[in-house]
Motif scaffolding. Structure first.
Motif, PDB file in Angstrom:
ATOM      1  N   UNK A 177      12.258 -16.506 -28.876  1.00 44.40           N
ATOM      2  CA  UNK A 177      12.322 -16.540 -30.338  1.00 44.40           C
ATOM      3  C   UNK A 177      11.450 -15.448 -30.951  1.00 44.40           C
ATOM      4  N   UNK A 178      10.314 -15.165 -30.313  1.00 41.32           N
ATOM      5  CA  UNK A 178       9.435 -14.113 -30.827  1.00 41.32           C
ATOM      6  C   UNK A 178      10.034 -12.734 -30.570  1.00 41.32           C
ATOM      7  N   UNK A 179      10.648 -12.558 -29.412  1.00 48.55           N
ATOM      8  CA  UNK A 179      11.329 -11.287 -29.117  1.00 48.55           C
ATOM      9  C   UNK A 179      12.437 -11.039 -30.138  1.00 48.55           C
ATOM     10  N   UNK A 180      13.204 -12.081 -30.423  1.00 50.96           N
ATOM     11  CA  UNK A 180      14.288 -11.942 -31.401  1.00 50.96           C
ATOM     12  C   UNK A 180      13.740 -11.639 -32.791  1.00 50.96           C
ATOM     13  N   UNK A 181      12.631 -12.277 -33.154  1.00 52.57           N
ATOM     14  CA  UNK A 181      12.026 -12.015 -34.459  1.00 52.57           C
ATOM     15  C   UNK A 181      11.572 -10.565 -34.573  1.00 52.57           C
ATOM     16  N   UNK A 183      12.938  -7.976 -37.181  1.00 56.01           N
ATOM     17  CA  UNK A 183      12.007  -7.253 -38.028  1.00 56.01           C
ATOM     18  C   UNK A 183      12.223  -5.753 -37.975  1.00 56.01           C
ATOM     19  N   UNK A 184      12.526  -5.230 -36.784  1.00 62.16           N
ATOM     20  CA  UNK A 184      12.801  -3.798 -36.644  1.00 62.16           C
ATOM     21  C   UNK A 184      14.061  -3.413 -37.415  1.00 62.16           C
ATOM     22  N   UNK A 203       1.807   1.176 -46.392  1.00 61.81           N
ATOM     23  CA  UNK A 203       2.089   0.526 -45.119  1.00 61.81           C
ATOM     24  C   UNK A 203       2.038  -0.984 -45.122  1.00 61.81           C
ATOM     25  N   UNK A 204       1.600  -1.575 -46.230  1.00 61.22           N
ATOM     26  CA  UNK A 204       1.458  -3.035 -46.289  1.00 61.22           C
ATOM     27  C   UNK A 204       2.808  -3.648 -46.662  1.00 61.22           C
ATOM     28  N   UNK A 205       3.549  -4.073 -45.655  1.00 60.93           N
ATOM     29  CA  UNK A 205       4.910  -4.571 -45.870  1.00 60.93           C
ATOM     30  C   UNK A 205       4.894  -6.006 -46.385  1.00 60.93           C
ATOM     31  N   UNK A 206       6.054  -6.447 -46.851  1.00 62.50           N
ATOM     32  CA  UNK A 206       6.203  -7.840 -47.278  1.00 62.50           C
ATOM     33  C   UNK A 206       5.969  -8.786 -46.111  1.00 62.50           C
ATOM     34  N   UNK A 207       6.346  -8.365 -44.891  1.00 58.43           N
ATOM     35  CA  UNK A 207       6.117  -9.201 -43.709  1.00 58.43           C
ATOM     36  C   UNK A 207       4.631  -9.335 -43.418  1.00 58.43           C
ATOM     37  N   UNK A 210       6.556 -10.020 -38.015  1.00 59.21           N
ATOM     38  CA  UNK A 210       7.706 -10.922 -37.907  1.00 59.21           C
ATOM     39  C   UNK A 210       7.589 -11.793 -36.661  1.00 59.21           C
ATOM     40  N   UNK A 211       7.194 -11.185 -35.541  1.00 59.11           N
ATOM     41  CA  UNK A 211       7.024 -11.943 -34.297  1.00 59.11           C
ATOM     42  C   UNK A 211       5.847 -12.905 -34.403  1.00 59.11           C
TER      43      UNK A 211
END
Length: 398
Positions: free
Chosen positions: A59-63, A67-68, A83-87, A282-283
């Motif tokens: 699930x973390x790999x998919x996240x 995210x990419x 560089x400070x993204x919403x994520x 995201x991960x």
């Protein structure tokens, strides 16, 4: 023309070779378990800080992949520029809530976090009180601050109290690991906070090896000490890395909102560095949910810790090798002399088991050791194999 000092490097590198101090190997994690492929050979690894076995979690790999796709693979700038993204913003809120503190600041790496935030907090004329066995990043951050450094004996609160009492500095900063990386010993956090309250000091707590594995739902050493969402933690800045139990990369510092805002504005390793890519945030967002939800990972890890300790205690009776009093995933086996520790490490490698030998200057002279790192990715059979192999080697290498 006289010889240049640059010509000395080949000989100096040879000295490192002779002392077996040059070490870097390319590895592949083929199945997401406790094995690594090293130089084409499958090795049972007890050398990773991936304590919950999350680095290959699907699930973390998919996240990270999602995210990419959404944010790209790089942040493109400093957090204070673009560089400070919403994520990253969302992750900071999730991290603060996870450890029960008002605000969090997300960094791209753990070492740079401590090296940067300590000089942002104190400087010349101030005082730092540092546990003797603190990690190198805390030590280097203290040196860079130019504050006066008082080094107190390892987890010796009387020594710390004495140093604090006799300091005339107005700003006092106590810095300590929560779980010490080479010994597995744990700081007495309530007692540290009590001393900071008594002497008007701030506590910087590095929970790199406690976050995710200690406390209810893995919320870390503060929660383990009963200080989750506690107003009494105003005097603590809580730092943890996200490349160990959390399984990804980066770090964060959390605490009082004003303190964290100050660090955002004044930490050079944050202000002048490219922000962590959003795909990692995201991960990590998924990682926090897995840590809290999958309590079986901590239960299994604790079972393995107890199994290793009981097996080695019985099998190493009469041996010079000594298992330290650690009840964490870090299980140091003291060997003593450097050459003996290296010999044991090599003998284990020949049996397909990778356990690193840790020697001075990382640890004190005469305390070279194997640093056994356990993970929820290990099975009971893996631990039993390590126990049996170590017992056999302890007899053959005397």
């Amino acid at each position: 023309m006289t010889n240049s000092w640059l010509d000395e490097f080949p000989a100096r590198i040879e000295e490192l070779d002779q002392a077996h101090l040059r070490r870097r190997r390319a590895v592949v994690a083929p199945d997401g378990g406790a094995r690594l492929r090293v130089d084409g050979r499958s090795m049972l690894a007890f050398c990773s800080n991936d304590y919950l076995g999350l680095s290959q979690h699907p699930e973390m790999v998919q996240a990270a992949c999602d995210g990419a796709q959404t944010f790209g693979v790089g942040s493109g700038g400093s957090p204070l520029v673009s560089g400070h993204s919403a994520a990253n913003e969302a992750l900071e809120h999730e991290l603060a809530a996870f450890v029960g503190l008002p605000r969090a600041l997300y960094f791209y790496a753990g070492f740079s976090t401590n090296v940067g935030i300590i000089p942002a907090l104190v400087g010349a004329g101030d005082a730092i009180f540092s546990d003797a066995l603190n990690h190198a990043c805390l030590i280097d951050g203290a040196r860079l601050s130019r504050a006066q450094i008082h080094r107190y004996a390892h987890i010796d609160l009387d020594s710390l109290d004495h140093e604090l009492k006799h300091s005339s500095a107005r700003r006092k900063l106590v810095i300590s690991d929560a779980v010490f990386s080479m010994d597995g010993t744990c700081a007495d956090i309530p007692a540290l906070l009590a001393l900071c309250e008594r002497h008007d000091a701030l506590l910087l707590l590095d929970d790199a090896h406690g976050f995710g594995v200690r406390g209810p739902q893995g919320r870390g050493s503060l929660a383990d000490a009963g200080l989750y969402d506690d107003q009494g933690t105003r005097r603590v800045l809580y730092m943890a890395t996200l490349g160990k139990a959390a399984g990804v990369a980066g770090a964060f510092v959390a605490g009082d909102a004003a303190l964290v805002e100050w660090l955002l504005q004044k930490t050079r390793s944050y202000t002048f560095a490219t922000a962590a890519p959003a795909l990692l945030a995201s991960a990590l967002s998924i990682s926090l949910r897995v840590i809290a939800k999958e309590d079986w990972r901590r239960s299994h890890l604790n079972l393995l810790i107890a199994r290793l300790r009981s097996g080695l205690a019985a099998g190493l009776q009469g041996s010079d090798w000594q298992l330290t009093e650690s009840h964490t995933a870090i299980q140091p086996l003291l060997i003593g002399a450097n050459d003996k520790a290296l010999a044991v490490m090599q003998a284990l490698r020949e049996q397909g088991i990778w356990v690193p030998a840790i020697r001075p200057p990382t640890v004190q002279e005469g305390t070279a050791r194997l640093r056994i790192a356990l993970s929820a990715a290990h099975g009971e059979a893996d631990v039993d194999l390590l126990i049996e192999t170590l017992i056999t080697l302890s007899r053959s290498l005397r």
